[in-house]
Design a protein around this motif. Structure first.
Motif, PDB file in Angstrom:
ATOM      1  N   ASP A   6       6.736  -4.075  10.444  1.00  0.00           N
ATOM      2  CA  ASP A   6       6.935  -3.378   9.183  1.00  0.00           C
ATOM      3  C   ASP A   6       7.064  -4.402   8.058  1.00  0.00           C
ATOM      4  O   ASP A   6       7.735  -5.440   8.202  1.00  0.00           O
ATOM      5  N   TYR A   7       6.402  -4.143   6.936  1.00  0.00           N
ATOM      6  CA  TYR A   7       6.386  -5.103   5.837  1.00  0.00           C
ATOM      7  C   TYR A   7       7.783  -5.395   5.285  1.00  0.00           C
ATOM      8  O   TYR A   7       8.082  -6.527   4.883  1.00  0.00           O
ATOM      9  N   ALA A  25      12.377 -12.670  -2.103  1.00  0.00           N
ATOM     10  CA  ALA A  25      12.343 -12.813  -0.645  1.00  0.00           C
ATOM     11  C   ALA A  25      11.053 -13.485  -0.204  1.00  0.00           C
ATOM     12  O   ALA A  25      11.046 -14.340   0.694  1.00  0.00           O
ATOM     13  N   TYR A  26       9.954 -13.123  -0.839  1.00  0.00           N
ATOM     14  CA  TYR A  26       8.669 -13.726  -0.468  1.00  0.00           C
ATOM     15  C   TYR A  26       8.624 -15.214  -0.815  1.00  0.00           C
ATOM     16  O   TYR A  26       8.132 -16.030  -0.025  1.00  0.00           O
ATOM     17  N   ARG A  27       9.124 -15.581  -1.975  1.00  0.00           N
ATOM     18  CA  ARG A  27       9.116 -16.989  -2.380  1.00  0.00           C
ATOM     19  C   ARG A  27       9.878 -17.847  -1.370  1.00  0.00           C
ATOM     20  O   ARG A  27       9.454 -18.950  -1.014  1.00  0.00           O
ATOM     21  N   ALA A  57       2.639 -13.319   3.238  1.00  0.00           N
ATOM     22  CA  ALA A  57       1.723 -13.118   2.110  1.00  0.00           C
ATOM     23  C   ALA A  57       1.124 -11.723   2.142  1.00  0.00           C
ATOM     24  O   ALA A  57       0.968 -11.068   1.107  1.00  0.00           O
ATOM     25  N   GLU A  58       0.763 -11.244   3.332  1.00  0.00           N
ATOM     26  CA  GLU A  58       0.191  -9.903   3.455  1.00  0.00           C
ATOM     27  C   GLU A  58       1.205  -8.829   3.068  1.00  0.00           C
ATOM     28  O   GLU A  58       0.886  -7.889   2.343  1.00  0.00           O
ATOM     29  N   ALA A  59       2.438  -8.996   3.535  1.00  0.00           N
ATOM     30  CA  ALA A  59       3.484  -8.027   3.198  1.00  0.00           C
ATOM     31  C   ALA A  59       3.717  -7.984   1.695  1.00  0.00           C
ATOM     32  O   ALA A  59       3.841  -6.907   1.092  1.00  0.00           O
ATOM     33  N   TYR A  60       3.751  -9.171   1.061  1.00  0.00           N
ATOM     34  CA  TYR A  60       3.999  -9.207  -0.381  1.00  0.00           C
ATOM     35  C   TYR A  60       2.840  -8.615  -1.166  1.00  0.00           C
ATOM     36  O   TYR A  60       3.044  -7.953  -2.193  1.00  0.00           O
ATOM     37  N   ASP A  65       2.713  -4.339  -5.201  1.00  0.00           N
ATOM     38  CA  ASP A  65       1.866  -3.428  -5.969  1.00  0.00           C
ATOM     39  C   ASP A  65       2.444  -2.008  -5.857  1.00  0.00           C
ATOM     40  O   ASP A  65       2.510  -1.461  -4.758  1.00  0.00           O
ATOM     41  N   PRO A  66       2.885  -1.397  -6.964  1.00  0.00           N
ATOM     42  CA  PRO A  66       3.539  -0.080  -6.885  1.00  0.00           C
ATOM     43  C   PRO A  66       2.698   0.985  -6.197  1.00  0.00           C
ATOM     44  O   PRO A  66       3.208   1.771  -5.396  1.00  0.00           O
ATOM     45  N   ASP A  67       1.379   1.010  -6.480  1.00  0.00           N
ATOM     46  CA  ASP A  67       0.526   2.036  -5.876  1.00  0.00           C
ATOM     47  C   ASP A  67       0.368   1.805  -4.373  1.00  0.00           C
ATOM     48  O   ASP A  67       0.488   2.731  -3.577  1.00  0.00           O
ATOM     49  N   LYS A  68       0.103   0.548  -3.981  1.00  0.00           N
ATOM     50  CA  LYS A  68      -0.050   0.249  -2.561  1.00  0.00           C
ATOM     51  C   LYS A  68       1.257   0.472  -1.811  1.00  0.00           C
ATOM     52  O   LYS A  68       1.264   0.949  -0.673  1.00  0.00           O
ATOM     53  N   ARG A  69       2.360   0.121  -2.476  1.00  0.00           N
ATOM     54  CA  ARG A  69       3.667   0.303  -1.824  1.00  0.00           C
ATOM     55  C   ARG A  69       3.958   1.777  -1.584  1.00  0.00           C
ATOM     56  O   ARG A  69       4.466   2.163  -0.517  1.00  0.00           O
ATOM     57  N   ALA A  70       3.628   2.634  -2.557  1.00  0.00           N
ATOM     58  CA  ALA A  70       3.860   4.073  -2.409  1.00  0.00           C
ATOM     59  C   ALA A  70       3.037   4.637  -1.257  1.00  0.00           C
ATOM     60  O   ALA A  70       3.520   5.461  -0.463  1.00  0.00           O
TER      61      ALA A  70
END
Length: 396
Positions: A6-7, A25-27, A57-60, A65-70
């Motif tokens: 899970d991302y 968290a990604y940084r 990197a893939e998870a971030y 991205d708000p649309d992709k995250r939704a």
């Protein structure tokens, strides 16, 4: 797909995390697993660092991205097949080198020049690789009836798109000898500049201005395409539409967009769903709704009526004494969930409305007057009838 984590788990954040928390968290993970830190490690350690770095990197790329995250929150990794962005590297049209520079701003002294080749390539100051160009995406729409949505279907879409030039095969030049190594970047596609700042030496890497990141230049361009390697053609693409899609949903067909110059990666075809309104049925998610008007006599005496469904008509028994506003549920007669995500197949709800005549003949009035005083025609809000009225008064 099944082996992916899970991302949110990858980045170590909660599903309610803000954009700043996700970026922070990604940084931290990117710095932790950066190959420069593992250059003296064993082969196993280097491989682990590479896998963890790519996973973060893939998870971030999705959660930032708000649309992709939704879409990911709603459909999980299946969102990749319904609009892209929740499964696999997708950096919004840029390569990962540009993506990482956008995150770190070139201020950490890292050289991202060679990421994307075999392994980590030029991380830590190695040689960079020429940039792989990507073709533009194409956005179109397709009209679907509820019947098509219920079962899924195949649609043929006619579109005009850039395709490799037939004369030069997409290379931009007929002869291989006409394609030279760029003298500015020596075929690397990028140029590096060194500057001394407050924190010491820093490096910035940008696209070569002469070859535009390709690493090669064409000395004798193809006459048909003028060296672009492309020409526009109208073609037909067959697209499979999965069952259960909704109006406004976007499907991503990978590689069916415009071709990229000089043998790059094709763009994607983005298909937006336009749902055609059904003449009798109304949709709400996976459920369908239908209103049927019946006569007073049918409501009092009971009858059998035919109800339109997406797979044909369905016989429904109207019980004697049916009240106006009564709702009957036909289980499983709605629409399926996309790719099996959700609560399965929806239901069809039928609402009965009792029609009362406006005009009566004298004999009909006399007959009804004789029945007016009968106990059978006097409203009796007994426990059963009261429960019925309470149930339907707030529906629809």
């Amino acid at each position: 797909m099944a082996n992916k984590r899970d991302y949110y788990e990858v980045l170590g954040v909660a599903k309610t995390a803000s954009a700043d928390e996700i970026k922070s968290a990604y940084r931290k993970l990117a710095l932790k697993w950066h190959p420069d830190r593992w250059v003296n490690g064993s082969d196993a350690e280097k491989k682990t660092a590479e896998e963890n770095f790519k996973e973060a990197a893939e998870a971030y790329s999705v959660l930032s991205d708000p649309d992709k995250r939704a879409k990911y929150d709603k459909f999980g990794f299946a969102a990749e097949q319904m609009g892209g962005g929740a499964g696999g590297f997708d950096f919004g049209g840029m390569d990962i080198n540009d993506f990482l520079r956008n995150i770190f701003g070139g201020s950490f002294g890292f050289d991202f020049g060679g990421f994307g080749g075999s392994g980590f390539g030029g991380f830590g100051g190695g040689e960079s690789q020429p940039r792989t160009l990507r073709g533009r995406d194409i956005r179109t729409s397709v009209k679907l009836t509820l019947e098509e949505i219920a079962t899924g279907c195949d649609k043929e879409i006619s579109l005009e798109r850039a395709r490799p030039c037939p004369d030069c095969g997409g290379k931009g030049a007929k002869n291989a000898s006409d394609i030279k190594t760029c003298p500015t970047c020596n075929g690397q596609g990028r140029v590096r500049q060194q500057a001394r700042g407050l924190f010491g030496l820093t490096y910035t890497i940008g696209v070569c201005p002469q070859c535009q990141g390709e690493g090669k230049i064409i000395s004798n361009p193809c006459r048909r395409c003028n060296g672009t390697g492309l020409e526009r053609r109208r073609e037909t693409v067959k697209v499979h539409i999965p069952a259960g899609v909704e109006n406004g949903m976007q499907l991503t067909i990978q590689g069916e967009g415009h071709s990229a110059p000089h043998g790059g990666v094709n763009g994607d075809l983005l298909v937006v769903i336009n749902e055609v309104q059904h003449p009798q049925l109304q949709r709400d998610g996976n459920n369908l709704f239908f209103t049927r008007v019946i006569s007073v006599m049918d409501a009092m005496l009971g009858c059998e009526v035919s109800i339109p469904c997406l797979d044909g008509s369905y016989k429904v028994k109207v019980e004697p004494g049916t009240q106006s506003g009564t709702v009957v549920k036909l289980r499983g007669k709605g629409l399926p969930s996309v790719q099996g995500y959700g609560r399965g197949t929806g239901d069809l709800y039928v609402k009965f409305l009792v029609w009362v005549p406006h005009k009566l003949s004298r004999s009909e009035k006399d007959t009804l007057e004789q029945m007016r005083s009968s106990n059978s025609f006097t409203p009796d809000l007994s426990r059963e009838d009261k429960a019925t009225f309470d149930k339907v008064k707030n529906i629809f």
